[in-house]
Every structure is written in structure tokens, then in C-alpha cells.
Design a protein around this motif. Structure first.
Motif, short mmCIF file in Angstrom:
data_model
loop_
_atom_site.label_atom_id
_atom_site.label_comp_id
_atom_site.label_asym_id
_atom_site.label_seq_id
_atom_site.Cartn_x
_atom_site.Cartn_y
_atom_site.Cartn_z
N GLY A 44 0.78 -1.23 0.00
CA GLY A 44 0.00 0.00 0.00
C GLY A 44 0.81 1.27 0.00
O GLY A 44 0.28 2.33 0.36
N GLU A 95 1.52 -1.96 -7.12
CA GLU A 95 0.94 -3.28 -7.29
C GLU A 95 1.90 -4.30 -6.69
O GLU A 95 3.07 -4.36 -7.06
CB GLU A 95 0.70 -3.58 -8.77
N ASP A 120 -8.56 -0.30 1.38
CA ASP A 120 -9.20 -1.31 0.54
C ASP A 120 -8.24 -1.71 -0.57
O ASP A 120 -7.53 -0.87 -1.13
CB ASP A 120 -10.49 -0.77 -0.08
N TYR A 121 -8.24 -3.00 -0.88
CA TYR A 121 -7.36 -3.53 -1.92
C TYR A 121 -8.16 -4.40 -2.89
O TYR A 121 -9.01 -5.19 -2.45
CB TYR A 121 -6.24 -4.39 -1.32
N THR A 145 -12.66 -7.29 -3.80
CA THR A 145 -12.10 -6.20 -2.99
C THR A 145 -12.19 -6.60 -1.52
O THR A 145 -13.22 -7.10 -1.06
CB THR A 145 -12.87 -4.90 -3.22
N LEU A 176 -2.06 -7.72 -5.37
CA LEU A 176 -2.72 -6.73 -4.51
C LEU A 176 -2.58 -5.35 -5.12
O LEU A 176 -1.47 -4.93 -5.48
CB LEU A 176 -2.09 -6.71 -3.12
N GLN A 177 -3.70 -4.63 -5.24
CA GLN A 177 -3.67 -3.27 -5.77
C GLN A 177 -4.48 -2.38 -4.83
O GLN A 177 -5.69 -2.59 -4.64
CB GLN A 177 -4.28 -3.22 -7.17
N ARG A 178 -3.82 -1.41 -4.20
CA ARG A 178 -4.55 -0.51 -3.29
C ARG A 178 -5.50 0.36 -4.10
O ARG A 178 -5.15 0.89 -5.15
CB ARG A 178 -3.58 0.36 -2.51
N ARG A 179 -6.70 0.54 -3.59
CA ARG A 179 -7.72 1.31 -4.31
C ARG A 179 -7.76 2.75 -3.82
O ARG A 179 -7.28 3.06 -2.76
CB ARG A 179 -9.09 0.65 -4.14
#
Length: 591
Positions: free
Chosen positions: A480, A486, A519-520, A560, A588-591
């Protein structure tokens, strides 16, 4: 303050500083530095060491004009050697204790050779194999390298490969400064090409450089090798470098494997020749240090000179490497030394050669061997040097170790694959000056030497094991942050929970850390698209999220989840055809 915030500050406080005074020597007069380390080459795969089958004419020529350490040691396997090389410290101090499943990651608080040289004004680049963490803050680019072109994990052809790029030595998918890039060409050629481009740009800018070329060759897999060289070696007779006689049914297969390994080694050799040609073109050969070594013993039971053993072993054939030190400005071509030296000495030596003052807060286990090669001071104290590596999460006292004190070697070769050894402790003692093949165990004849070295080993083990609180806790991947938008989690760095670690039906979890809740988007990736529809469970610190897995799809399974701040244990599992397993990778991709 979270770890991700205090880490840069800690690095700043303990980093290596140097000032190039206008009234003193200018930076350009310092040497440039190139370290080349091959992977699984072995201590006997050189013409200059008596191998008449595997051709290394460029390294033989480098040997003829370089200094040589003839009694130089490394660890039995890849990542531990790399941790010691980069820190000047025993790998057990660095949390890097194994080669996979989360134990090849080095603590990000360790100060690396690249960081010291960067802080001293050098431009730094790595090309090839890092093998001490694939995610922030553990990557080479987080550990002092300003430019990087690397593969993930311990080698191409492992579960850390990007999806669709598995096992490709030719036209591999690599990572340039953290970004996935599709390359054209053979991996070793590509690493040397990129390194020489970096050297060319840096030299022309007038800056000093540190270039680390760590080939993944001749590590397996062996199906993708330089074909022209392979065709030559297919006709070679490898009998002179076989250690044991083979049954005719096995002989052909072994010869073919050796032909592939030899092709990779000679390809490295050719690239070494290209590198020196580049230095000549730039007019910088005279004041450029070029070091060449291998990371451990050979990846098959083959010629290792007057020694016994191979990769993973703590006998001399598993932990010896020649070290070539080419520096025409300061080191004569005939400079040699038989002093006991090791990977922990490389970083202190390079900083010594570059005249970089090291803060007292940086605590080396090694020492500079430069005086041995320059003639400045050939005295060398009697020292004890220890080598220990085996599978598992926590090192065990006495398990698979060797302690050296010239001419003695006390060894307990209990087996690299065993996390613990069973049965009584049987220590072996050898006088390497008279018995380099370790054929005459002198333990019963010299109990006083056995006892002295045993106590020395115990003191060492206690010391390295108490470097920090919870010394052998695995490092955590930090998510994050802006440093890695990513995060790709692979089985290379997961903590194994069930099944064989890299088998398709195995499972595990990842140890993460986040500075704040967020959130991820999570994507689950599977090794194959040949699976039925199913439901997967993603678990973060015991909080479960369900996700549907569509049949026949390798990737694209997304949902998510909310992840908390602090330490996180992330896992996922799915049942296909009655077998419960983990994913091949998670993104994992932080939103």
C-alpha cells in the motif's frame, strides 16, 4: 511511526557517507567497481583451475592478469552467499536463512554495499539475480541500486516467474526498475548488455559506477541454453570431469546435462570478454576493479579440483570459489594469496579500495583482503570462519555446518535438506593442507582441536543468532505504499503451510505489513487454466472473504477486501476436484 516510515530514516543514520573535498582527491580518481557472480558454476569449472573440458578462455586470460584468492569460501547455496556478499555479515544476522518460501528475504534494515557506494557518490546498477526479496522494501532497487534489470525469485523457471513467461531463458520477461519488460535475446547476454550500457552511460558522464552482474546461469532448468555452444559440447567427452562412474543408461543423460551446463558457462565467459572490451573502448580498464566468483559449489557431482562435494554441501567442494581480483592500477597480475577469506570480506574490501570511511555503527564480520593482494600488508590473523545452511525456518545448532581455522576444518555434513538432524553428533576433523579431499578424519587423533573449534562454532552460533530480537523472524512485505503500487505475491516468498512447498496442491500464507487501513483489489492467479468452477476463501487476520472461481481461467478472479494497518497474515485457498490448495500467485492493488 510505522516501519515503512522509519526505515528510510534508519538507513540515513547508518548509511555510509563520504565527502569528495575540492581540496583533496577528486571522485573520478576512485576506482569503478564491477562484481560478477555466476550461479551454480562451481569451484572447478575453470580452465585455469585444471578443467580441460569446459572452456573458459576469457576467464583464463582474466586470471593471468589478476590477483587471485586461492582459499576463498562462500555459502553452500544461493541466497545466503548473496546476503553475505552484500552486507559483509553472516547471513544468519540478516534474516536470510534459506533459498525459498519466505526465508530468502533479507531484512531491509541491513546496509548493503550498493547503499554505501551510492551514498559515496557512485551510480549503482544490478543485472541478473538478486534473490533476497521481490517486493518492497526488499528489492534490489530498495536496497541501494539506482538501476536494476533482474528476474524474480531464485531463478528463471520458478514460481516467481510472471504468468506466461515461465522458464524462458531466451526472450525472458524481466523487471527493469520494478516494471515488467519483455526482452529479446538470451538472459546472460541481456544482463551483460544492460550492464555495459549502464557502464557506458555512467563513464561518459564522468561518474563512478558500481555494477553487479549476477547471472542466473548455469543454474537450471537446462532446456534453454545457448544452442551453438550446446551443439559443440554435445560432441565433448565429459568423462574427465565425472566424479563417479555412471551406468551406460545414465551416462548419456548426464553428458547431455553437462553439455548444457558447459554451454551456459562458456557463454558467461564470452560475455566477460565483451565486458573487458567495453572497458578498453572507454579507456577505463586500468582503474576499474573487476571481481569474479561463483556463489556455491556446482549443480552436479562433477570436477571440483582436489576437493569433495557439490552445491548444498559444507564439504569444500560445496563452498569453495576462486576469487579473481582485476585492478591493474593497484594489483599485480601475479598477486596471489592462500589466506582464509570468504564472502563476508568482499564488501569491506571494496570499501577499502574505494577509500570510503565506514561508520562504526556498521558492524562487519568480514575484513578487507586488499592488503593481501596489493602487498601493503600481507599479515593475516588466524581466524575462524563458519559456514552453515540448511532448510527450515530457524537454524539448528550443529546442523550442517563447517568451521575453518587454517589448516583445520571441523565439519558436520548432516544434510542441507534436513531442518533438523537426528541421532548422535559426529564431528569430522580434517587438515586441509595435507588432505583437501577430506579423506582422513583426524577427530579422534586431535580431540583438543575438535574441542577448540566446537567451542568456537558454538560461540559463533550464539552470537549470530542474537543479532536482534526475534532474530529469525521472517521479514514482512510492506503493501500500500507509493514505492510499489501493485504487489505480486508468489510462492517464492510465501510461508509454507501444507503439501510440498511448490506443488500445485500445496498451501501457504504471506506475511505483510501496512501503515494504514485501506481497501485492496485482490486477484487470484492459478498455475493452470485447467480447473473446474469453485469458491475460494481469502483470509486476512482471520477475516474471510468468499470469491467465485470461474472454470478454465488462470487469472482474472478479483474481489475487494479491506486490510487493516499493522501486521497482516494473508492466505487464500480453493478446492479443485477434492484437493484443497493455495493460489499460484496473488496480486494486490490498493484502491
Amino acid at each position: 511511526m510505522t516501519r515503512s516510515h522509519w526505515l528510510p530514516m534508519m538507513k540515513l543514520l547508518v548509511g555510509c557517507f563520504v565527502t569528495c573535498s575540492l581540496h583533496g582527491r577528486i571522485c573520478a580518481e576512485r576506482p569503478n567497481v564491477i562484481v560478477i557472480m555466476s550461479d551454480d558454476q562451481g569451484g572447478g569449472d575453470y580452465g585455469f583451475l585444471g578443467n580441460d573440458v569446459i572452456k573458459t578462455p576469457q576467464l583464463d586470460a582474466m586470471h593471468a592478469r589478476s590477483g587471485l584468492l586461492r582459499n576463498f569460501y562462500v555459502s553452500p547455496v544461493c541466497a545466503p552467499t548473496r546476503a553475505s556478499l552484500m552486507t559483509g555479515r553472516y547471513n544468519y544476522r540478516t534474516r536470510c536463512v534459506d533459498t525459498w518460501i519466505g526465508r530468502a528475504m533479507m531484512d531491509s534494515g541491513e546496509v548493503t554495499l550498493a547503499e554505501c557506494l551510492r551514498d559515496a557518490g557512485y551510480r549503482t546498477g544490478i543485472y541478473g539475480k538478486w534473490h533476497m526479496g521481490d517486493n518492497y522494501p526488499l528489492r534490489a532497487m530498495d536496497q541501494g541500486f539506482g538501476e536494476s534489470l533482474v528476474h524474480r525469485g531464485g531463478g528463471i523457471g520458478q514460481p516467481s516467474d510472471p504468468i506466461g513467461a515461465e522458464g524462458k531463458y531466451t526472450d525472458p520477461t524481466l523487471f527493469r526498475n520494478g516494471k515488467e519488460v519483455q526482452m529479446k535475446g538470451y538472459c546472460t547476454d541481456l544482463f551483460f548488455d544492460a550492464a555495459m550500457d549502464f557502464i557506458d552511460r555512467t563513464a561518459k558522464s564522468g561518474d563512478n559506477f558500481f555494477t553487479y552482474i549476477a547471472t542466473n546461469a548455469p543454474h537450471g532448468p537446462f532446456d534453454d541454453v545457448p544452442m551453438e555452444l550446446y551443439e559443440v559440447y554435445k560432441r565433448a567427452d565429459f568423462s574427465p570431469i565425472l566424479v563417479n562412474e555412471l551406468h551406460p543408461n545414465r551416462r548419456q543423460a548426464e553428458f547431455d546435462k553437462l553439455a548444457r551446463i558447459a554451454a551456459m558457462i562458456t557463454n558467461i565467459d564470452e560475455n566477460v570478454g565483451r565486458l573487458f572490451h567495453k572497458l578498453d573502448q572507454l579507456g577505463i580498464r586500468e582503474n576499474t576493479i573487476v571481481i569474479y566468483l561463483n556463489d556455491n559449489g556446482p549443480n552436479s557431482l562433477r570436477y571440483v579440483g582436489e576437493m569433495r562435494g557439490m552445491k548444498t554441501g559444507v564439504d569444500d567442494g560445496g563452498i569453495r570459489s576462486p576469487l579473481l581480483f582485476h585492478w591493474p592500477a593497484k594489483v599485480k597480475a601475479d598477486a596471489t594469496s592462500d589466506a582464509l577469506c570468504a564472502h563476508i570480506d568482499v564488501m569491506p574490501t571494496i570499501l577499502d579500495a574505494c577509500e570510503i570511511d565506514v561508520p562504526r555503527s556498521l558492524d562487519f564480520d568480514g575484513r578487507s583482503f586488499l592488503p593481501l593482494l596489493t602487498g601493503r600488508d600481507r599479515s593475516w590473523p588466524t581466524r575462524q570462519v563458519v559456514f552453515q545452511s540448511h532448510r527450515g525456518n530457524v537454524p539448528q545448532l550443529y546442523n550442517h555446518f563447517a568451521i575453518h581455522e587454517d589448516p583445520w576444518k571441523l565439519v558436520h555434513p548432516s544434510g542441507f535438506s534436513n531442518e533438523r538432524f537426528e541421532g548422535p553428533l559426529k564431528l569430522e576433523l580434517y587438515d586441509l593442507s595435507n588432505d583437501p579431499k577430506q579423506e582422513n578424519d583426524l577427530a579422534e587423533k586431535h580431540p583438543d582441536v575438535v574441542e577448540r573449534l566446537r567451542k568456537g562454532y558454538e560461540t559463533w552460533f550464539s552470537d549470530v543468532s542474537s543479532t536482534r530480537e526475534d532474530n529469525y523472524a521472517p521479514p514482512r512485505i510492506i503493501i500500500g505504499t507509493e514505492h510499489e503500487r501493485e504487489t505480486v505475491l508468489t510462492r517464492q516468498d510465501w510461508r509454507h503451510a501444507s503439501g510440498k512447498p511448490w506443488a500445485s496442491d500445496s498451501n501457504g500464507y504471506w506475511l505483510l505489513e501496512a501503515s494504514e487501513p485501506a481497501d485492496y483489489e485482490i486477484e487470484l492467479i492459478f498455475a493452470s487454466h485447467e480447473h473446474p468452477a469453485a469458491a475460494a476463501t481469502i483470509s486476512a487476520n482471520g477475516v474471510a472473504t468468499e470469491i467465485d472461481i470461474a472454470a478454465g481461467r488462470q487469472r482474472g478472479h478479483r474481489t475487494t477486501v479491506s486490510l487493516p494497518a499493522g501486521k497482516i497474515k494473508l492466505a487464500a485457498e480453493v478446492t479443485f476436484n477434492g484437493n484443497t490448495q493455495g493460489p499460484h500467485q496473488i496480486v494486490l492493488q490498493r484502491r
